[in-house]
Design a protein around this motif. Structure first.
Motif, PDB file in Angstrom:
ATOM      1  N   GLU A 168     -31.956 -14.572  15.766  1.00 57.99           N
ATOM      2  CA  GLU A 168     -32.532 -15.543  16.159  1.00 57.99           C
ATOM      3  C   GLU A 168     -31.836 -16.901  15.562  1.00 57.99           C
ATOM      4  O   GLU A 168     -31.649 -17.780  15.917  1.00 57.99           O
ATOM      5  N   VAL A 169     -31.309 -16.581  14.290  1.00 59.43           N
ATOM      6  CA  VAL A 169     -30.358 -17.537  13.673  1.00 59.43           C
ATOM      7  C   VAL A 169     -29.237 -16.646  13.128  1.00 59.43           C
ATOM      8  O   VAL A 169     -29.337 -15.318  13.117  1.00 59.43           O
ATOM      9  N   THR A 170     -28.188 -17.256  12.924  1.00 66.57           N
ATOM     10  CA  THR A 170     -27.012 -16.665  12.232  1.00 66.57           C
ATOM     11  C   THR A 170     -26.267 -17.658  11.531  1.00 66.57           C
ATOM     12  O   THR A 170     -26.528 -18.754  11.273  1.00 66.57           O
ATOM     13  N   THR A 171     -25.227 -17.330  11.056  1.00 67.95           N
ATOM     14  CA  THR A 171     -24.292 -18.108   9.924  1.00 67.95           C
ATOM     15  C   THR A 171     -23.623 -18.876  10.455  1.00 67.95           C
ATOM     16  O   THR A 171     -22.510 -18.422  11.230  1.00 67.95           O
ATOM     17  N   LEU A 172     -23.766 -20.237  10.433  1.00 63.09           N
ATOM     18  CA  LEU A 172     -22.943 -20.969  10.852  1.00 63.09           C
ATOM     19  C   LEU A 172     -21.550 -21.339  10.316  1.00 63.09           C
ATOM     20  O   LEU A 172     -20.415 -21.326  10.777  1.00 63.09           O
ATOM     21  N   ASP A 216     -28.003 -21.592  11.462  1.00 62.20           N
ATOM     22  CA  ASP A 216     -28.267 -22.474  12.602  1.00 62.20           C
ATOM     23  C   ASP A 216     -28.800 -21.566  13.597  1.00 62.20           C
ATOM     24  O   ASP A 216     -28.492 -19.998  13.765  1.00 62.20           O
ATOM     25  N   LEU A 217     -29.564 -21.848  14.722  1.00 62.14           N
ATOM     26  CA  LEU A 217     -29.888 -21.175  15.813  1.00 62.14           C
ATOM     27  C   LEU A 217     -28.703 -20.377  16.306  1.00 62.14           C
ATOM     28  O   LEU A 217     -27.619 -20.937  16.811  1.00 62.14           O
ATOM     29  N   GLY A 221     -31.393 -29.048  12.385  1.00 64.35           N
ATOM     30  CA  GLY A 221     -29.646 -28.552  12.673  1.00 64.35           C
ATOM     31  C   GLY A 221     -29.336 -27.460  11.463  1.00 64.35           C
ATOM     32  O   GLY A 221     -30.379 -27.140  10.760  1.00 64.35           O
ATOM     33  N   PRO A 222     -28.180 -27.302  11.240  1.00 65.41           N
ATOM     34  CA  PRO A 222     -27.766 -26.291  10.304  1.00 65.41           C
ATOM     35  C   PRO A 222     -28.363 -26.629   8.918  1.00 65.41           C
ATOM     36  O   PRO A 222     -28.508 -27.626   8.671  1.00 65.41           O
ATOM     37  N   ILE A 223     -28.916 -25.461   8.057  1.00 70.25           N
ATOM     38  CA  ILE A 223     -29.566 -26.018   6.923  1.00 70.25           C
ATOM     39  C   ILE A 223     -29.394 -24.656   5.883  1.00 70.25           C
ATOM     40  O   ILE A 223     -29.130 -23.514   6.500  1.00 70.25           O
ATOM     41  N   ILE A 258     -14.006 -15.977  16.275  1.00 71.41           N
ATOM     42  CA  ILE A 258     -14.056 -14.571  17.065  1.00 71.41           C
ATOM     43  C   ILE A 258     -14.892 -13.840  16.293  1.00 71.41           C
ATOM     44  O   ILE A 258     -14.687 -12.411  16.543  1.00 71.41           O
ATOM     45  N   ALA A 259     -15.556 -14.235  15.401  1.00 70.92           N
ATOM     46  CA  ALA A 259     -16.710 -13.287  14.544  1.00 70.92           C
ATOM     47  C   ALA A 259     -17.976 -13.768  14.318  1.00 70.92           C
ATOM     48  O   ALA A 259     -18.100 -14.991  14.455  1.00 70.92           O
ATOM     49  N   PHE A 260     -18.830 -13.065  13.998  1.00 74.12           N
ATOM     50  CA  PHE A 260     -20.171 -13.349  13.753  1.00 74.12           C
ATOM     51  C   PHE A 260     -20.787 -12.534  12.610  1.00 74.12           C
ATOM     52  O   PHE A 260     -20.220 -11.368  12.461  1.00 74.12           O
ATOM     53  N   GLU A 261     -21.701 -13.179  11.768  1.00 74.97           N
ATOM     54  CA  GLU A 261     -22.088 -12.409  10.606  1.00 74.97           C
ATOM     55  C   GLU A 261     -23.607 -11.896  11.171  1.00 74.97           C
ATOM     56  O   GLU A 261     -24.316 -12.246  11.896  1.00 74.97           O
ATOM     57  N   TYR A 262     -23.408 -10.490  10.723  1.00 75.75           N
ATOM     58  CA  TYR A 262     -24.842  -9.632  10.843  1.00 75.75           C
ATOM     59  C   TYR A 262     -24.488  -8.258  10.124  1.00 75.75           C
ATOM     60  O   TYR A 262     -23.583  -8.181   9.468  1.00 75.75           O
ATOM     61  N   TRP A 263     -25.607  -7.532  10.021  1.00 79.60           N
ATOM     62  CA  TRP A 263     -25.829  -6.418   9.496  1.00 79.60           C
ATOM     63  C   TRP A 263     -24.856  -5.137  10.171  1.00 79.60           C
ATOM     64  O   TRP A 263     -25.293  -4.871  11.185  1.00 79.60           O
TER      65      TRP A 263
END
Length: 395
Positions: free
Chosen positions: A177-181, A191-192, A142-144, A83-88
């Protein structure tokens, strides 16, 4: 313009209630409790310092007590239950998914080289072809992690030791364009964004820049209860010019109520703010907790001057490397320099500094309980406290 008038005590109760510190802790903490706490604060700041526990875990402990840290991993990074995503947000943050559309204007600015570190903006302009190759490698593989890129380059001495590959990934991250999987230890695995976030979030309408900023300020005042202009924009790190343009619009709409607090000055009140008759908080809060984010606000509300001394030379530190304020009732009564010594399984209390208005006998009992709760939560079996405090704390 008519302003609401608040005493300092009233403003403190509003501020603590806005952050959920007025509520009793649950007997057993579930993912639903974590989700509710995140909905209230909207985000959790992430920081690399791990002398006690990573920053994003601590605010939930302060409000809920001991909980399974795996629950935060689940709501933060699980493929289907996140229910969360990483960003600034407020610096690097875990942000509630519902807010993703409200940050797209920031992502668009970052893609134009605006509002980001100057060196990263130059890198994005000068190394566009390289960034395109990194994006396509993620799409194909894929994720990297940064170290797994085929042509990531070596870490440099500057840029926190970032390699060109890491710079490219961080540019893509800023641009959305990418975020933390997930994270491997503390390393971001990228990953995208289109493969990480739910379709319902990705397909949500994108508001205008102005409406997104207004909505972020609405979220800020709900999370703070009462705040100055500086506090409101600091919560999500809005630019001063953007906040100054939006705040009068929110006042006109009734979403911000102009107010004054004794000893503080002009501030804004959440029109739906709760002001309990009494707050019985008991919480150690980290240096990265919203209660103490904006240091001037902390001084005005709690008569508590607070600075983190991690970057202060040891001989110049006044209170210690990693000091946590201790909230008791409606006041900040002490600060503790703490460390989790995982090798010896001890919670080390390097120092306890009482505030001038606090009495040792009043503080010691609740503080001892909180330290024992923290030690158990961190899997530590012993507490080492200064000799003059050990008996009082019961450790």
């Amino acid at each position: 313009m008519t302003r609401a008038h608040l005493t300092q005590a009233q403003a403190r109760r509003i501020a603590l209630a806005a952050q959920g510190l007025h509520e009793p802790r649950p007997e057993r903490v579930t993912a639903r409790h974590l989700a509710r706490a995140l909905s209230r604060s909207h985000l959790l700041q992430i920081d690399s310092v791990n002398v006690l526990v990573r920053a994003h875990y601590m605010p939930l402990f302060s409000r809920l007590g001991a909980y399974d840290q795996g629950l935060l991993e689940r709501i933060g990074y699980h493929r289907t239950k996140r229910i969360a995503f990483e960003y600034w947000g407020h610096e690097a943050s875990l942000i509630h998914l519902d807010l993703h559309p409200l940050f797209r204007w920031r992502m668009a600015r970052a893609a134009r080289g605006e509002g980001i570190y100057g060196g990263l903006a130059r890198f994005g302009h000068e190394r566009k072809d390289f960034i395109d190759r990194v994006r396509e490698e993620i799409r194909a593989r894929g994720p990297i992690g940064a170290g797994e890129l085929t042509d990531g380059g070596k870490s440099q001495s500057a840029w926190w030791g970032w390699s060109d590959g890491k710079r490219a990934l961080e540019w893509l991250f800023w641009a959305g364009e990418v975020t933390t999987l997930t994270r491997r230890g503390f390393e971001r695995i990228y990953d995208l964004t289109e493969r990480v976030l739910p379709d319902a979030v990705l397909n949500a309408p994108t508001p205008s820049d102005e409406e997104a900023q207004r909505e972020l300020l609405r979220h800020s005042v709900r999370a703070l209860g009462v705040a100055s202009e500086r506090c409101l924009r600091d919560y999500f790190r809005l630019e001063a010019a953007d906040a100054k343009a939006r705040i009068p619009e929110l006042v006109e709409a009734g979403d911000l109520v102009p107010a004054t607090v004794e000893g503080w000055g002009p501030v804004y009140l959440d029109p739906a703010a709760r002001m309990p008759r009494k707050v019985g908080a008991r919480a150690l809060v980290s240096p990265f907790d919203p209660v103490v984010w904006e240091r001037t606000r902390t001084e005005k509300l709690f008569d508590f001057r607070y600075r983190i001394e991690i970057y202060t030379p040891a001989e110049k530190r006044e209170f210690g490397y990693y000091c946590l304020p201790f909230v008791l009732g409606e006041a900040i009564v002490a600060r503790l320099d703490l460390k989790a010594d995982r090798a010896s399984r001890r919670l080390i209390v390097h120092a306890i500094h009482l505030e001038h208005h606090a009495a040792p006998d009043t503080v010691a009992g609740p503080l001892g309980e909180e330290l024992r709760l923290m030690a158990g939560w961190l899997g530590l079996t012993d507490i080492a406290a200064p000799s003059e405090w050990a008996g009082r704390l019961g450790v």
